[in-house]
Design a protein around this motif. Structure first.
Motif, PDB file in Angstrom:
ATOM      1  N   LYS A  43       0.840  -1.201   0.000  1.00  0.00           N
ATOM      2  CA  LYS A  43       0.000   0.000   0.000  1.00  0.00           C
ATOM      3  C   LYS A  43       0.873   1.248   0.000  1.00  0.00           C
ATOM      4  N   ALA A  44       0.230   2.391  -0.184  1.00  0.00           N
ATOM      5  CA  ALA A  44       0.930   3.674  -0.129  1.00  0.00           C
ATOM      6  C   ALA A  44       1.612   3.821   1.222  1.00  0.00           C
ATOM      7  N   GLY A  45       2.858   4.266   1.187  1.00  0.00           N
ATOM      8  CA  GLY A  45       3.634   4.415   2.410  1.00  0.00           C
ATOM      9  C   GLY A  45       4.613   3.292   2.640  1.00  0.00           C
ATOM     10  N   ASP A  46       4.402   2.154   1.954  1.00  0.00           N
ATOM     11  CA  ASP A  46       5.332   1.029   2.082  1.00  0.00           C
ATOM     12  C   ASP A  46       6.603   1.303   1.279  1.00  0.00           C
ATOM     13  N   ALA A  47       7.658   0.609   1.639  1.00  0.00           N
ATOM     14  CA  ALA A  47       8.933   0.794   0.960  1.00  0.00           C
ATOM     15  C   ALA A  47       9.036  -0.048  -0.301  1.00  0.00           C
ATOM     16  N   LEU A  48       9.729   0.485  -1.284  1.00  0.00           N
ATOM     17  CA  LEU A  48      10.112  -0.226  -2.503  1.00  0.00           C
ATOM     18  C   LEU A  48      11.608  -0.002  -2.635  1.00  0.00           C
ATOM     19  N   THR A  49      12.380  -1.077  -2.720  1.00  0.00           N
ATOM     20  CA  THR A  49      13.822  -0.908  -2.840  1.00  0.00           C
ATOM     21  C   THR A  49      14.330  -1.435  -4.168  1.00  0.00           C
ATOM     22  N   LEU A  50      15.368  -0.789  -4.674  1.00  0.00           N
ATOM     23  CA  LEU A  50      15.994  -1.179  -5.930  1.00  0.00           C
ATOM     24  C   LEU A  50      17.421  -1.649  -5.656  1.00  0.00           C
ATOM     25  N   ASP A  51      17.799  -2.705  -6.315  1.00  0.00           N
ATOM     26  CA  ASP A  51      19.154  -3.248  -6.229  1.00  0.00           C
ATOM     27  C   ASP A  51      19.796  -3.042  -7.595  1.00  0.00           C
ATOM     28  N   PHE A  52      20.727  -2.097  -7.680  1.00  0.00           N
ATOM     29  CA  PHE A  52      21.331  -1.757  -8.968  1.00  0.00           C
ATOM     30  C   PHE A  52      22.441  -2.717  -9.404  1.00  0.00           C
TER      31      PHE A  52
END
Length: 400
Positions: free
Chosen positions: A252-261
């Motif tokens: 939901k809105a407010g949750d984290a999304l992480t990227l691994d480059f």
């Protein structure tokens, strides 16, 4: 205008509707009613115009309702879909388990579908917007509006069987699930599923248009694929797949999304790689040169909480963390105009193994009209073929 009587009326001339018509015998009088000016309009845009028909890695786990989809795939899976299209004359090819027309052109798929439908004598009515379905003891009345000679006119068609194959409002589609709600069906509101993900803006600064291969994590789900940065958030195949977590209520809105480059390397390996570079570099900026796009490099430095001139030796841990866990905050999913698929639709438990309504005899729904959506990679089109085949089989059986 009273358009006459048919054995089967298919509302929607998209992928599922056309395939369903192609699987019905010419002995049945069949009509397709399409609101657009031509059939298959949305199909032409699938797979970036290449039309990813299905996937050899076909599993119910790729769908939001695996317990429902599984039995259907057992009866008509990827190999069955490929064989059906080859019977229509389509030559296919496989790229990384994804099945495409040999031409890698969606219009080729539409060509063979239209030819198959026309050969069986299907009546096609375009520019006809259906507004209601009336159920009577001897069948159905399908009514709506069309434009004729520049003027709007009403139309009325009658049939023994009616099939809802209207898809969803994704891209330029239409949500017509209300037609079956009037027949007693439950509808889960449609939400963009395969769509860009909207996030907070600070981590996106200067990245508009930059493409990277990255790992994307939301909660327990992790996918590796292409990520395209936009002003509103992230797009690309990996982002589209992960958007389903939001559409299905698992994020939901407010949750984290992480990227691994650097998904090919562990965090420890990234640190070791950076340490080896210290022999030739002194600043953070020099340490990252040659690894990332220059604009992404700037954001990694920002996320690490340092400046380009800082001593590289002192910032290795912070930089490795920024590379492996680039954090964004979810704000939502892009709107329907940006989506390829929607999550939601008619409650699947209200349909039997032949996709016939348990609420209204001889009423069927297929494709995206029901609450089934899958990952990108040919899964949603496979559901269109699979559900349409199930309905066609039941319609033929009941007609005999």
């Amino acid at each position: 205008m009273d358009g006459g009587k048919f054995d089967v009326i298919i509302i929607g001339g998209g992928a599922a509707g056309l395939f369903l018509a192609s699987q019905l015998p010419s002995a049945l009088r069949v009509a397709i009613i399409e609101s657009n000016d031509r059939v298959g309009k949305k199909l032409l845009a699938t797979g970036n115009g290449k039309c990813n028909l299905t996937n050899l890695d076909m599993s119910a786990d790729h769908f939001n309702r695996p317990e429902f989809v599984g039995s259907f795939l057992e009866r008509f899976g990827a190999e069955d879909a490929i064989a059906a299209f080859e019977d229509m004359g389509l030559l296919t090819k496989v790229i990384d388990k994804r099945v495409y027309p040999f031409s890698e052109c969606a219009s080729t798929v539409l060509d063979v579908l239209r030819r198959a439908v026309e050969r069986r004598g299907t009546h096609i009515f375009t520019g006809h917007a259906v507004n209601s379905i009336g159920k009577f003891r001897n069948g159905f009345e399908v009514s709506g509006a069309m434009i004729k000679d520049g003027k709007q006119e009403s139309f009325y068609y009658h049939a023994d069987v009616v099939v809802l194959a209207t898809g969803s409002p994704a891209t330029f589609g239409r949500n017509s699930t209300g037609l079956f709600a009037a027949l007693g069906h439950t509808v889960r509101p449609m939400t963009p599923s395969l769509a860009p993900i909207r996030t907070n803006k600070a981590p996106l600064k200067g990245l508009q248009g930059v493409r990277v291969k990255a790992g994307v994590r939301i909660g327990r789900r992790y996918e590796v694929g292409e990520v395209l940065f936009k002003d509103i958030g992230i797009s690309g195949i990996a982002a589209f797949d992960m958007a389903g977590e939001i559409a299905r209520g698992r994020a939901k809105a407010g949750d984290a999304l992480t990227l691994d480059f650097m998904p090919e390397y562990s965090k420890a390996e990234v640190k070791e790689m950076f340490k080896k570079r210290l022999r030739d570099t002194t600043t953070v900026d020099e340490l990252l040169v040659g690894t990332f796009h220059s604009r992404l490099q700037e954001r990694v430095i920002w996320a690490a909480g340092c400046s380009a001139e800082d001593r590289a030796e002192e910032k290795i841990c912070d930089l490795a963390d920024a590379v492996k866990n680039y954090r964004l905050v979810i704000e939502g999913v892009g709107d329907a105009s940006l989506a390829q698929v929607m999550s939601g639709g008619l409650e699947v438990e209200e349909f039997d193994e032949g996709m016939m309504s348990r609420k209204c005899k001889n009423a069927y729904a297929v494709g995206e009209a029901v609450d089934v959506d899958g990952d990108s990679g040919g899964y949603n089109l496979q559901w269109a073929w699979t559900s349409a085949k199930a309905a066609a089989t039941r319609i033929v059986k009941n007609a005999l």
